[in-house]
Design a protein around this motif. Structure first.
Motif: not given
Length: 314
Positions: A210-227
């Motif tokens: 969705l982000c790429v379609t909107a013209g940008f790549r999401p800037r990840l600051t944190q990865i988490a193991p679950d929702s």
């Protein structure tokens, strides 16, 4: 000693009459008498005192009757267990699920199975995201999995159990929280919290798409193991994320959930998936119960949704 020898001994001991015991066993009397004589020879003890008028147990016979009855009881229990397994009243179903996204469906299904078929064990495997679930189902290490469309593997069958809206989660103190809704372009300069890429989450892949379609790549600051952890980090102000309406109960404090007005697709579909060729009676019982506990919602308005392509929705 064979089981038929024990059955013959118990029949004569309970009837104290060779003719009635033979009728009970559905054999003629001479083979029964031979069987008892052979059993006595094998055990080297006399089990019965016989004369032309009656049959009585010897002391040895009376003492051996108790363990013989236990053997036959265990045999009957084994036969009953085998019948329960054959009919699906007993058995094991290995069920894969992934964290917060299954917190509504999993308890409903588990409770329904336990009430209807207490002999069926649901062996739960957590952190089983869609692509992992598909791999495990095909490999035979899972019998059933909560999944999401598309799960159109040729060896699998699936049924939709819930429609999920794709939404944005932001800290409730964030300026976007006051808007009531967002566009994808509003997220261009935001920090994102995400599930790991290597866990096979369709949600994570959809967020990136969705982000790429909107013209940008999401800037990840944190990865988490679950929702649930992702949303806790959002509540802590670490960043924003794209998530699903089904996981919002995992974090009710500190997060604002906003519809994304230009998301395409804007819904996803939770499913139950299983192998087409799996003939397990226990699985069939669980699938039947699932139709009551987790009925398929009305999907008619979603037939043009990209996730629905290929599943034959009319």
């Amino acid at each position: 000693m064979e089981l038929r020898d024990i059955e013959a001994f118990v029949a004569v001991a309970e009837e104290l009459h060779f003719g009635r015991a033979a009728a009970r066993l559905r054999i003629s009397q001479p083979p029964l008498s031979n069987r008892i004589r052979q059993l006595e020879a094998d055990l080297k003890v006399q089990l019965f005192v016989r004369n032309t008028r009656n049959v009585t147990l010897t002391d040895a016979g009376a003492r051996l009757l108790i363990p013989a009855l236990k053997v036959l009881n265990q045999l009957n229990l084994t036969r009953a267990a085998a019948e329960s397994i054959r009919t699906g009243e007993e058995g094991r179903v290995r069920l894969g699920f992934a964290g917060a996204s299954s917190q509504r469906s999993l308890p409903l299904l588990s409770r329904a199975v336990r009430l209807a078929h207490p002999g069926i064990e649901l062996e739960l495997q957590s952190q089983t995201y869609v692509y992992t679930a598909i791999e495990k189902l095909v490999a035979g290490s899972l019998d059933l999995a909560f999944s999401r469309l598309p799960s159109n593997h040729p060896q699998l069958e699936s049924r939709v159990i819930e429609v999920e809206e794709i939404i944005c989660a932001v800290p409730d103190s964030h300026p976007l929280a006051q808007q009531g809704e967002v566009r994808l372009s509003d997220l261009r300069n935001e920090d994102f919290v995400s599930l790991p890429e290597d866990q096979g989450s369709i949600l994570q892949a959809t967020m990136f798409a969705l982000c790429v379609t909107a013209g940008f790549r999401p800037r990840l600051t944190q990865i988490a193991p679950d929702s649930a952890t992702v949303l806790a980090l959002v509540a802590a102000g670490v960043g924003v994320t794209i998530t699903l309406s089904s996981v919002t109960p995992a974090q009710n404090v500190g997060v604002a959930y906003l519809p994304i007005i230009d998301a395409e697709p804007n819904h996803m579909f939770a499913t139950l998936a299983w192998r087409k060729d799996d003939q397990s009676p226990a699985l069939r019982k669980v699938l039947a119960i699932s139709e009551q506990a987790l009925p398929t919602p009305d999907l008619s308005e979603f037939k043009n949704n990209p996730f629905m392509i290929g599943i034959g929705l009319e």
